[in-house]
Design a protein around this motif. Structure first.
Motif, PDB file in Angstrom:
ATOM      1  N   SER A  62      29.241  77.179  52.797  1.00 22.11           N
ATOM      2  CA  SER A  62      27.885  77.640  52.564  1.00 22.11           C
ATOM      3  C   SER A  62      26.915  76.500  52.781  1.00 22.11           C
ATOM      4  O   SER A  62      27.265  75.330  52.603  1.00 22.11           O
ATOM      5  N   TYR A  63      25.704  76.847  53.145  1.00 21.06           N
ATOM      6  CA  TYR A  63      24.614  75.884  53.170  1.00 21.06           C
ATOM      7  C   TYR A  63      23.939  75.946  51.809  1.00 21.06           C
ATOM      8  O   TYR A  63      23.755  77.028  51.247  1.00 21.06           O
ATOM      9  N   VAL A  64      23.562  74.807  51.262  1.00 23.96           N
ATOM     10  CA  VAL A  64      22.948  74.735  49.941  1.00 23.96           C
ATOM     11  C   VAL A  64      21.728  73.826  50.032  1.00 23.96           C
ATOM     12  O   VAL A  64      21.763  72.813  50.723  1.00 23.96           O
ATOM     13  N   ARG A  65      20.678  74.197  49.325  1.00 25.40           N
ATOM     14  CA  ARG A  65      19.520  73.316  49.221  1.00 25.40           C
ATOM     15  C   ARG A  65      18.955  73.402  47.817  1.00 25.40           C
ATOM     16  O   ARG A  65      19.227  74.339  47.070  1.00 25.40           O
ATOM     17  N   ALA A  71      15.026  76.124  39.111  1.00 25.97           N
ATOM     18  CA  ALA A  71      15.730  77.176  39.848  1.00 25.97           C
ATOM     19  C   ALA A  71      17.149  76.727  40.170  1.00 25.97           C
ATOM     20  O   ALA A  71      17.445  75.540  40.236  1.00 25.97           O
ATOM     21  N   ALA A  72      17.985  77.712  40.367  1.00 27.49           N
ATOM     22  CA  ALA A  72      19.362  77.428  40.780  1.00 27.49           C
ATOM     23  C   ALA A  72      19.357  76.972  42.237  1.00 27.49           C
ATOM     24  O   ALA A  72      18.413  77.248  42.975  1.00 27.49           O
ATOM     25  N   PRO A  73      20.405  76.288  42.664  1.00 33.23           N
ATOM     26  CA  PRO A  73      20.494  75.931  44.074  1.00 33.23           C
ATOM     27  C   PRO A  73      20.439  77.185  44.942  1.00 33.23           C
ATOM     28  O   PRO A  73      20.963  78.242  44.575  1.00 33.23           O
ATOM     29  N   VAL A  74      19.802  77.080  46.080  1.00 34.76           N
ATOM     30  CA  VAL A  74      19.712  78.180  47.025  1.00 34.76           C
ATOM     31  C   VAL A  74      20.889  78.047  47.985  1.00 34.76           C
ATOM     32  O   VAL A  74      21.116  76.980  48.555  1.00 34.76           O
ATOM     33  N   THR A  75      21.647  79.125  48.131  1.00 32.09           N
ATOM     34  CA  THR A  75      22.795  79.092  49.036  1.00 32.09           C
ATOM     35  C   THR A  75      22.656  80.199  50.070  1.00 32.09           C
ATOM     36  O   THR A  75      21.963  81.191  49.861  1.00 32.09           O
ATOM     37  N   ASP A  76      23.329  80.007  51.151  1.00 31.37           N
ATOM     38  CA  ASP A  76      23.385  81.003  52.208  1.00 31.37           C
ATOM     39  C   ASP A  76      24.710  80.818  52.923  1.00 31.37           C
ATOM     40  O   ASP A  76      25.318  79.761  52.871  1.00 31.37           O
ATOM     41  N   GLY A  77      25.147  81.827  53.611  1.00 35.81           N
ATOM     42  CA  GLY A  77      26.387  81.721  54.369  1.00 35.81           C
ATOM     43  C   GLY A  77      27.395  82.747  53.881  1.00 35.81           C
ATOM     44  O   GLY A  77      27.123  83.469  52.933  1.00 35.81           O
TER      45      GLY A  77
END
Length: 137
Positions: A62-65, A71-77
């Motif tokens: 996953s990509y995380v930023r 806020a919680a970390p934003v993830t995608d993937g």
């Protein structure tokens, strides 16, 4: 001595030589032969005193930023661009860039489907020497 990161990509670099397809399509004995070759290379590097680390990575991730202070970390993937993900690496401590390139060429010759050498592209990256490493979190 300079350190180099030798990056194995799932499908990166210039045009590949031959087409072995993804490992998921290889016969089990071909996967075993490839992984055994990677282990032998690690053993050779340990014996020569050049080994620092080597790891194989799964093709998922996953990509995380940072999401913000509250806020919680934003993830995608996962992403369909898996071809650009790193498959694994060797971290070596060698006498010269020439030696790092020699090791990378050896890694590139690991067997693939049907026992034929992969001739995969290995990305060779020098580790910055003026940035101190840390073992503290």
């Amino acid at each position: 001595m300079p350190k180099y990161l030798l990056l194995k990509h799932y499908n990166g670099g210039p045009a590949p030589i031959g087409n072995h397809g993804p490992m998921t399509g290889w016969a089990p004995e071909d996967v075993t032969a490839h992984l055994d070759a990677q282990r032998r290379i690690g053993d050779e590097l340990r014996a020569s005193g050049e080994f620092i680390d080597a790891q194989a990575l799964a093709p998922t991730g996953s990509y995380v930023r940072f999401g913000g202070p509250d806020a919680a970390p934003v993830t995608d993937g996962p992403f369909p661009e898996a071809k650009e993900l790193i498959a694994g690496w060797y971290l070596v401590d060698v006498d010269s860039e020439a030696r790092a390139l020699e090791i990378a060429a050896h890694v590139s010759s690991a067997p693939g489907r049907g026992g034929r050498p992969l001739y995969e592209w290995i990305e060779v990256r020098p580790v910055l020497e003026d940035v101190p490493a840390t073992d503290q979190a």
